[in-house]
Design a protein around this motif. Structure first.
Motif, PDB file in Angstrom:
ATOM      1  N   GLU A  81       0.834  -1.208   0.000  1.00 47.97           N
ATOM      2  CA  GLU A  81       0.000   0.000   0.000  1.00 47.97           C
ATOM      3  C   GLU A  81       0.867   1.256   0.000  1.00 47.97           C
ATOM      4  OE1 GLU A  81      -2.527  -0.385   3.409  1.00 47.97           O
ATOM      5  OE2 GLU A  81      -3.728  -1.980   2.491  1.00 47.97           O
ATOM      6  N   ASN A  82       1.936   1.243   0.801  1.00 48.96           N
ATOM      7  CA  ASN A  82       2.840   2.393   0.850  1.00 48.96           C
ATOM      8  C   ASN A  82       3.526   2.610  -0.492  1.00 48.96           C
ATOM      9  OD1 ASN A  82       2.241   2.935   3.516  1.00 48.96           O
ATOM     10  ND2 ASN A  82       3.982   1.789   4.317  1.00 48.96           N
ATOM     11  N   LEU A  83       3.982   1.505  -1.104  1.00 50.71           N
ATOM     12  CA  LEU A  83       4.635   1.622  -2.416  1.00 50.71           C
ATOM     13  C   LEU A  83       3.660   2.096  -3.488  1.00 50.71           C
ATOM     14  CD1 LEU A  83       6.928  -1.537  -2.394  1.00 50.71           C
ATOM     15  CD2 LEU A  83       7.663   0.857  -2.349  1.00 50.71           C
ATOM     16  N   GLU A  84       2.432   1.614  -3.439  1.00 54.65           N
ATOM     17  CA  GLU A  84       1.427   2.063  -4.418  1.00 54.65           C
ATOM     18  C   GLU A  84       1.105   3.541  -4.231  1.00 54.65           C
ATOM     19  OE1 GLU A  84      -1.735  -0.775  -3.733  1.00 54.65           O
ATOM     20  OE2 GLU A  84      -1.028  -2.068  -5.358  1.00 54.65           O
ATOM     21  N   SER A  85       1.035   3.982  -2.979  1.00 50.01           N
ATOM     22  CA  SER A  85       0.792   5.404  -2.701  1.00 50.01           C
ATOM     23  C   SER A  85       1.939   6.254  -3.218  1.00 50.01           C
ATOM     24  CB  SER A  85       0.621   5.647  -1.203  1.00 50.01           C
ATOM     25  OG  SER A  85      -0.505   5.011  -0.724  1.00 50.01           O
ATOM     26  N   LEU A  86       3.156   5.791  -2.959  1.00 54.36           N
ATOM     27  CA  LEU A  86       4.335   6.516  -3.426  1.00 54.36           C
ATOM     28  C   LEU A  86       4.361   6.567  -4.953  1.00 54.36           C
ATOM     29  CD1 LEU A  86       6.977   7.904  -2.603  1.00 54.36           C
ATOM     30  CD2 LEU A  86       8.081   5.672  -2.693  1.00 54.36           C
ATOM     31  N   ASN A  87       4.045   5.474  -5.577  1.00 59.04           N
ATOM     32  CA  ASN A  87       4.019   5.409  -7.042  1.00 59.04           C
ATOM     33  C   ASN A  87       2.945   6.345  -7.588  1.00 59.04           C
ATOM     34  OD1 ASN A  87       4.760   4.402  -9.605  1.00 59.04           O
ATOM     35  ND2 ASN A  87       2.978   3.041  -9.576  1.00 59.04           N
TER      36      ASN A  87
END
Length: 94
Positions: A81-87
């Protein structure tokens, strides 16, 4: 002369037996269950109890392993979720 003892093993807990009272080096090897007339039924029951205890321990270990895997899964979901938000944030900047 034989002395009476009480078994403390998982398969025969509390079962009484007699054995030669002399030290191992000098004894005659005499050994006999006190209740030898009971036959194998009590031994079989104790064996089944031991098998049940082993199965119960294995099941508890599997539950602990499953809980560990669930925690790891939840942590990986959070990272994703954090990586998707960052992306999403980086894509929206461009």
């Amino acid at each position: 002369m034989a002395h009476c003892f009480t078994s403390r093993t998982p398969l025969t807990p509390g079962r009484r037996f007699y054995k030669c009272s002399k030290p191992k080096i000098k004894n005659c090897g005499f050994w006999r269950w006190e209740d030898s007339s009971l036959g194998n039924s009590s031994i079989e029951v104790n064996l089944l109890k031991s098998k049940l205890e082993v199965a119960t321990l294995k099941m508890e270990n599997l539950r602990e392993s499953l809980n560990t895997v669930k925690i790891e899964r939840d942590n990986l979901k959070k990272k994703l979720e954090n990586l998707e938000s960052l992306n999403y944030f980086e894509v929206s900047l461009h």
